[in-house]
Design an enzyme around this catalytic site. Structure first.
Site, PDB file in Angstrom:
ATOM      1  CB  CYS A  88      -1.000  -0.028   1.161  1.00  0.00           C
ATOM      2  SG  CYS A  88      -2.392   1.107   0.923  1.00  0.00           S
ATOM      3  CG  HIS A 177      -3.813  -3.358   3.140  1.00  0.00           C
ATOM      4  ND1 HIS A 177      -2.770  -2.876   3.905  1.00  0.00           N
ATOM      5  CD2 HIS A 177      -4.456  -2.277   2.645  1.00  0.00           C
ATOM      6  CE1 HIS A 177      -2.792  -1.556   3.886  1.00  0.00           C
ATOM      7  NE2 HIS A 177      -3.807  -1.164   3.126  1.00  0.00           N
ATOM      8  CD  GLU A 179      -1.142  -5.630   5.498  1.00  0.00           C
ATOM      9  OE1 GLU A 179      -1.432  -4.480   5.889  1.00  0.00           O
ATOM     10  OE2 GLU A 179      -1.184  -5.970   4.299  1.00  0.00           O
TER      11      GLU A 179
END
Length: 236
Positions: A88, A177, A179
């Protein structure tokens, strides 16, 4: 391996990547830039992971540490030529630090949406074995509009043309994203500013909380993606 991580806000942590780092027996050093922590000697590390954050790449007056961070990214990629992975804001910082440009989108991209890999993933060390299409969590109002030299677009979405990027043969970044772990977005929504942003961009509080539920549904899928990416980064 010794992993260096740049973190830009308390809430956006490495998430699933910490699990991959631990399971591989690697070590991680997290620099909390927002808290004034200095960037250590780069040559002590094997991989640089740069996380997301609510600030924009040009907001250097409010976040003066961005200047040092961009210089560190340039040194890491251009001089050291060691593996880099940005998420990001970390994606946008890679673009900006290496001479590209990021700009505000006409309409922000937020929520769980599909991305599609491009033909440039053929032979790519990180993305070649990933599914051609998979769902990801998006939360950004800025995108890359001009790319650095020697860049290849690896993934796109309906709303944004640069969802994943490779620069040269050592740096990768994603606009989404990956993660995520269970509860990541619910945790982010605990910040009033994040909650209001989600409501404003999605149009209602109900839609914002639906995003929380939808993000948890893709955690297992995303964990496989990040596991593959991390293990391939270790081989570069």
């Amino acid at each position: 391996m010794n992993i260096l991580i740049f973190q830009h806000t308390p809430g956006e942590n490495p998430g699933a990547f910490l699990e991959h780092i631990s399971s591989c027996g690697d070590t991680a050093s997290i620099v909390h830039l927002y808290d004034g922590q200095p960037i250590p000697q780069l040559d002590e590390f094997d991989l640089l992971l740069v996380l997301g954050g609510p600030m924009d790449v040009w907001e250097i007056e409010a976040n003066p540490w961005l200047v040092r961070e961009k210089q560190a990214i340039r040194t890491w990629v251009q001089d050291f030529k060691r593996p880099y992975f940005g998420i990001c804001l970390g994606h946008q910082l890679l673009v900006d630090a290496l001479g590209g440009k990021c700009a505000r989108m006409q309409k922000p991209e937020i929520g769980v949406h599909s991305i599609n890999l491009t033909d440039n993933t053929r032979g790519d060390p990180l993305f070649e074995l990933l599914p051609h299409q998979f769902r990801v969590l998006q939360w950004h109002g800025v995108e890359a509009v001009d790319l650095p030299a020697d860049s290849s677009i690896l993934a796109q979405s309906d709303a944004s043309a640069v969802q994943a990027l490779r620069v040269s043969d050592c740096a990768w970044s994603v606009q989404f994203h990956p993660e995520l772990v269970q509860g990541t977005i619910q945790s982010w929504m605990g910040d009033p500013a994040n909650h209001q942003c989600a409501v404003d961009w999605l149009g209602s509080a109900d839609a914002a909380w639906e995003m929380v539920s939808n993000s948890d549904k893709i955690v297992e899928e995303q964990f496989k993606v990040t596991s593959s990416i991390y293990n391939r980064l270790r081989q570069i």
